[in-house]
Scaffold this motif. Structure first.
Motif, PDB file in Angstrom:
ATOM      1  N   ARG A  87      24.634  10.082  12.835  1.00  0.00           N
ATOM      2  CA  ARG A  87      26.024  10.298  12.201  1.00  0.00           C
ATOM      3  C   ARG A  87      26.907  10.518  13.554  1.00  0.00           C
ATOM      4  O   ARG A  87      27.973   9.951  13.204  1.00  0.00           O
ATOM      5  N   ASP A  88      26.411  11.163  14.658  1.00  0.00           N
ATOM      6  CA  ASP A  88      27.440  11.432  15.831  1.00  0.00           C
ATOM      7  C   ASP A  88      27.490  10.131  16.125  1.00  0.00           C
ATOM      8  O   ASP A  88      29.003   9.790  16.621  1.00  0.00           O
ATOM      9  N   ILE A  89      26.542   9.307  16.519  1.00  0.00           N
ATOM     10  CA  ILE A  89      26.772   7.997  16.822  1.00  0.00           C
ATOM     11  C   ILE A  89      28.010   7.063  16.310  1.00  0.00           C
ATOM     12  O   ILE A  89      29.010   6.523  16.722  1.00  0.00           O
ATOM     13  N   LEU A  90      27.737   7.046  14.921  1.00  0.00           N
ATOM     14  CA  LEU A  90      28.441   6.190  13.907  1.00  0.00           C
ATOM     15  C   LEU A  90      30.016   6.646  13.972  1.00  0.00           C
ATOM     16  O   LEU A  90      31.069   6.343  13.765  1.00  0.00           O
ATOM     17  N   HIS A  91      30.080   8.517  14.236  1.00  0.00           N
ATOM     18  CA  HIS A  91      31.640   8.924  14.169  1.00  0.00           C
ATOM     19  C   HIS A  91      31.983   9.175  15.492  1.00  0.00           C
ATOM     20  O   HIS A  91      33.139   9.839  15.866  1.00  0.00           O
ATOM     21  N   HIS A  92      31.342   8.471  16.630  1.00  0.00           N
ATOM     22  CA  HIS A  92      31.948   8.584  17.872  1.00  0.00           C
ATOM     23  C   HIS A  92      32.163   9.917  18.160  1.00  0.00           C
ATOM     24  O   HIS A  92      33.358  10.459  18.859  1.00  0.00           O
ATOM     25  N   THR A  93      31.190  11.019  17.872  1.00  0.00           N
ATOM     26  CA  THR A  93      31.505  12.447  18.371  1.00  0.00           C
ATOM     27  C   THR A  93      30.229  13.165  18.670  1.00  0.00           C
ATOM     28  O   THR A  93      29.276  12.977  18.131  1.00  0.00           O
ATOM     29  N   PHE A  94      30.197  13.583  19.916  1.00  0.00           N
ATOM     30  CA  PHE A  94      28.997  14.454  20.330  1.00  0.00           C
ATOM     31  C   PHE A  94      29.518  15.899  20.776  1.00  0.00           C
ATOM     32  O   PHE A  94      30.712  16.012  20.923  1.00  0.00           O
ATOM     33  N   GLY A  95      28.660  16.714  20.788  1.00  0.00           N
ATOM     34  CA  GLY A  95      28.846  18.206  21.291  1.00  0.00           C
ATOM     35  C   GLY A  95      29.557  18.578  20.401  1.00  0.00           C
ATOM     36  O   GLY A  95      30.353  19.571  20.910  1.00  0.00           O
ATOM     37  N   ARG A  96      29.641  18.263  19.347  1.00  0.00           N
ATOM     38  CA  ARG A  96      30.551  18.941  18.140  1.00  0.00           C
ATOM     39  C   ARG A  96      29.907  20.573  18.072  1.00  0.00           C
ATOM     40  O   ARG A  96      30.710  21.565  18.023  1.00  0.00           O
ATOM     41  N   VAL A  97      28.622  20.572  18.185  1.00  0.00           N
ATOM     42  CA  VAL A  97      27.861  21.856  18.082  1.00  0.00           C
ATOM     43  C   VAL A  97      26.936  21.849  19.414  1.00  0.00           C
ATOM     44  O   VAL A  97      25.805  21.525  19.481  1.00  0.00           O
ATOM     45  N   ARG A  98      27.740  22.813  20.369  1.00  0.00           N
ATOM     46  CA  ARG A  98      26.897  22.950  21.743  1.00  0.00           C
ATOM     47  C   ARG A  98      26.178  24.122  21.691  1.00  0.00           C
ATOM     48  O   ARG A  98      26.320  25.190  20.800  1.00  0.00           O
ATOM     49  N   CYS A  99      24.982  24.150  22.377  1.00  0.00           N
ATOM     50  CA  CYS A  99      24.104  25.250  22.562  1.00  0.00           C
ATOM     51  C   CYS A  99      24.841  26.018  23.723  1.00  0.00           C
ATOM     52  O   CYS A  99      24.889  25.630  24.749  1.00  0.00           O
ATOM     53  N   THR A 100      25.734  27.014  23.084  1.00  0.00           N
ATOM     54  CA  THR A 100      26.380  27.642  24.122  1.00  0.00           C
ATOM     55  C   THR A 100      25.528  28.760  25.070  1.00  0.00           C
ATOM     56  O   THR A 100      25.778  28.419  26.156  1.00  0.00           O
ATOM     57  N   CYS A 101      24.934  29.631  24.695  1.00  0.00           N
ATOM     58  CA  CYS A 101      24.312  30.597  25.833  1.00  0.00           C
ATOM     59  C   CYS A 101      25.234  31.069  26.625  1.00  0.00           C
ATOM     60  O   CYS A 101      24.959  30.898  27.937  1.00  0.00           O
ATOM     61  N   TYR A 102      26.573  31.248  26.444  1.00  0.00           N
ATOM     62  CA  TYR A 102      27.548  31.448  27.368  1.00  0.00           C
ATOM     63  C   TYR A 102      27.678  32.810  28.052  1.00  0.00           C
ATOM     64  O   TYR A 102      28.338  33.255  28.915  1.00  0.00           O
ATOM     65  N   GLU A 103      26.915  33.668  27.236  1.00  0.00           N
ATOM     66  CA  GLU A 103      26.813  35.252  27.883  1.00  0.00           C
ATOM     67  C   GLU A 103      25.663  35.472  28.634  1.00  0.00           C
ATOM     68  O   GLU A 103      24.609  34.688  28.700  1.00  0.00           O
ATOM     69  N   LYS A 104      25.921  36.250  29.788  1.00  0.00           N
ATOM     70  CA  LYS A 104      24.786  36.765  30.695  1.00  0.00           C
ATOM     71  C   LYS A 104      24.647  38.194  30.333  1.00  0.00           C
ATOM     72  O   LYS A 104      25.078  39.008  30.714  1.00  0.00           O
ATOM     73  N   LYS A 105      23.814  38.283  29.023  1.00  0.00           N
ATOM     74  CA  LYS A 105      23.461  39.704  28.686  1.00  0.00           C
ATOM     75  C   LYS A 105      22.547  40.369  29.379  1.00  0.00           C
ATOM     76  O   LYS A 105      21.484  39.661  29.819  1.00  0.00           O
ATOM     77  N   LYS A 106      22.510  41.581  29.522  1.00  0.00           N
ATOM     78  CA  LYS A 106      21.553  42.445  30.132  1.00  0.00           C
ATOM     79  C   LYS A 106      20.120  42.274  29.265  1.00  0.00           C
ATOM     80  O   LYS A 106      20.139  42.424  28.171  1.00  0.00           O
ATOM     81  N   LEU A 107      18.950  42.046  30.006  1.00  0.00           N
ATOM     82  CA  LEU A 107      17.768  42.219  29.256  1.00  0.00           C
ATOM     83  C   LEU A 107      17.156  43.414  29.252  1.00  0.00           C
ATOM     84  O   LEU A 107      17.145  44.224  30.559  1.00  0.00           O
TER      85      LEU A 107
END
Lengths: 432, 432
Positions: free
Chosen positions: A320-340
């Protein structure tokens, strides 16, 4: 001419042949849902020449270059398992501008970040629903359906082998070695069962789930792991009498005070917990979010067709992404560096089973020792399980820090009346 | 300048205020996950002038035009409920080029096709995850995560009110009127409980689920409906003794022989079925697909924050589409026109409870009557529940067509020894 989505499979084992079967049996429906046909073009196998009647309509090769250099191929589906060469093949496929779908928990748990970065750089998709929970939708729900939530807790039965074994031990009262043998005979456990029974398989899935749920990078080395090899029929029995079942859980918790705490270990689970009735080879993942409250996703965590269900649904998504020429609509962000949260700072209730001398006053000694170490008890019982001159004491503690619990165990170990610390298992607190 | 996604809410009731709260409490995370801030701009209320401190930071209006004519607004979130004017407002919003998110099961069940057509024509999104199962992800899983499957069966506990009532009847042995009163006092049932207890609410959700699961248009009028008002403590008791629990289920089945069969009714469910332990106000939807096998989705089916979880996740999904300039990636296809199975041709096992004369030979009479009507019995028991000069006979049949069952009941009704047909409830067959 209408676009045809062309795909290549790397690997034609259990999951690979399931993918071929699902693409064939649901072909018409898949075409309708994508809006274009999905065509399996090439299959990479380890050795040519083996008879593979199910692959008769497809190109079969043992050279990855035949796939990487084929400009018609839009999507590479990696089902070989293991780190090498799966990781390199996936990176090269993305470098060649192809999207990747995989069921490979090892690579996602250990090298997920490299994969996500490459996908972003190359503007392609990298999807991995089948890496956790087989057919059960859990990756997409975390990335999409639950994304309005701050997830505070995720708990999963994510290893079918150990869940089958614990279920059998609970239902039949058999011991560990008997059920392991039975699981091996049924093909549910490997000849070398270590990855399952020692909790490593579950730990990889725990790392993937926690990374997505908490938006932070959790790696395999961050997960504290304990398997089921020490669980005895006596523990199963005590659990039952106290209103619990024993399950091997992948647990992730995130709180502002403690940070992110990810572990795999057996746990006493209240018998009315939604996960408590997940038996046999079934898997389930329980999620607690600050809007949804409790949710659970249940299904078959392994097997050819269930896993293929997740893989082919990912293929449809990429298409569906290929047909609609759209990628990365939903990224795996993991953007935080949380304390473990270091293991010693984690908090749990515990079940503790001790072998003690069978004489008056022992229960008092033991209870006092717990109290002196700052561990308060919820309940403590003394029983005689046909043990000559000995008795067993079973205690359930209130919430306590792991390091405090270790101190208490040290003290108990030094008591002359305590002959052996037989089991220490975490207790998941009652719901609500 | 960075794009800001601007949204408007229609309705500021229970779910509306939940949406405001979730957008505020998880603001930072939502912004990160979308890649742009989501800004609530305007809220449509029925009457101005009421004190609404929670809406102090937003524009409040009682004129839909203020929203429809506001070119800055990208997404209209409809949470008013009911058909009118919700349906018209949503159509007009899409005509004005805005995407729509809704929790409105009435409109989706009855006018879904108009909505999907308009969304396609206008190239906008129309999302409705919250219309079934509150916060539980089930619409997106059907459209995406399970889309590689031919779904053959979908069964859901989709009405919290009736599930709470049946759970209470099972746990406490109370009768229908007592638990209804209790549910009303706790706010789980309306003063006029008809939509819940007569099964209409569940029927709307059944129509939505079946349409998506089977790729065909199922409307409310196609769903045969029976509520829980006739369930007695005696039935609950017999169910328990026979190893079942009674649940109100939305059931959809699709098979090449019978076509699509969609109904809502109480059912005897084997107590080891995954749905059997879904209690209280919780909901769950069980799906059987030709690749995944069995899967289940569990969570809170109603409530302000759980429902807002689904609504806001849809808003995030639309926002991602807006930022990536892609709509209609995942269409509600419903592209097939499948034959609907008439009620009389549906097949089930049945539980039948009869009041009979207490004299020798009655059990034989009754069993023979079933046999003569072509209904074979799995079990039949005769009991005396403190009934003077009468006994009860409880029979469980094998699979039988509905019309055949009706014939058998006619015959039984005519037997002099049968005083009353007290209950007829479908039995969901054992798993496997």
């Amino acid at each position: 001419m209408e676009k045809v989505i062309q795909i290549a499979l790397l690997g034609a084992g259990t999951v690979g042949s399931g993918v071929v079967k699902v693409l064939e049996m649901n072909r018409r429906q898949i075409t309708e849902r994508v809006g274009a046909p999905i065509q399996l073009k090439t299959v990479l196998v380890r050795t040519l020449g083996k008879a593979r009647p199910e692959l008769a309509s497809y190109q079969v090769t043992d050279k990855i270059e035949d796939i990487l250099n084929d400009e018609e191929i839009d999507v590479v589906v990696e089902l070989m398992g293991g780190i090498h060469p799966a990781r390199e093949y996936m990176l090269r496929a993305m470098e060649a501008g192809k999207s990747v779908v995989t069921a490979n928990k090892d690579v996602v748990a250990q090298f997920g970040k490299d994969m996500f970065d490459m996908a972003e750089r190359q503007d392609v998709d990298f999807l991995f629903e089948a890496s956790v929970g087989g057919g059960i939708p859990i990756i997409t729900p975390l990335k999409q359906c639950l994304t309005a939530n701050k997830v505070t807790e995720i708990m999963g039965i994510v290893n079918g082998t150990t869940n089958y074994m614990l279920t059998k031990m609970t239902e039949c009262g058999s011991d560990y070695n008997t059920v392991l043998k039975e699981a091996q005979e049924k093909g549910y456990a490997e000849a070398n069962p270590s990855a399952d029974v020692d909790g490593l398989d579950a730990a990889r899935k725990a790392a993937i789930l926690a990374s997505l749920a908490f938006n932070t990078r959790v790696e395999l080395k961050d997960v504290s792991v304990e398997g089921i090899t020490k669980i005895t029929p006596a523990d199963i029995d005590y659990a039952k009498n106290l209103g619990y079942v024993i399950k091997l859980l992948a647990v992730g918790k995130d709180s502002p005070e403690h940070g992110v705490d990810v572990r795999v270990h057996p746990v006493f689970l209240p018998e009315d917990h939604p996960l408590a009735s997940v038996n046999g080879v079934f898997n389930a993942i329980f999620v607690r979010g600050n809007a949804i409250g409790e949710a659970m996703f249940y299904g078959q965590g392994a097997g050819s067709l269930p896993t293929a269900s997740a893989v082919v649904s990912d293929i449809i998504d990429v298409s569906r992404d290929i047909l609609h020429h759209t990628f990365g609509r939903v990224r795996c962000t993991c953007y935080e560096k949380k304390k473990l949260c270091p293991l010693k700072e984690t908090e749990s209730s515990y079940y503790v089973r001790l072998l003690v001398d069978d004489k008056p006053g022992v229960l008092g000694f033991v209870a006092t020792a717990f109290g002196d170490a700052g561990v308060s008890l919820k309940s403590v019982i003394q029983t005689q399980r046909n043990i000559i001159e000995h008795a067993e004491i079973v205690a359930i503690t209130h919430m306590v820090r792991h390091e405090q619990m270790e101190q208490a165990l040290d003290v108990l170990n030094g008591l002359p009346v305590v002959d052996e610390i037989r089991s220490v298992i975490r207790v998941e607190k009652e719901r609500g």
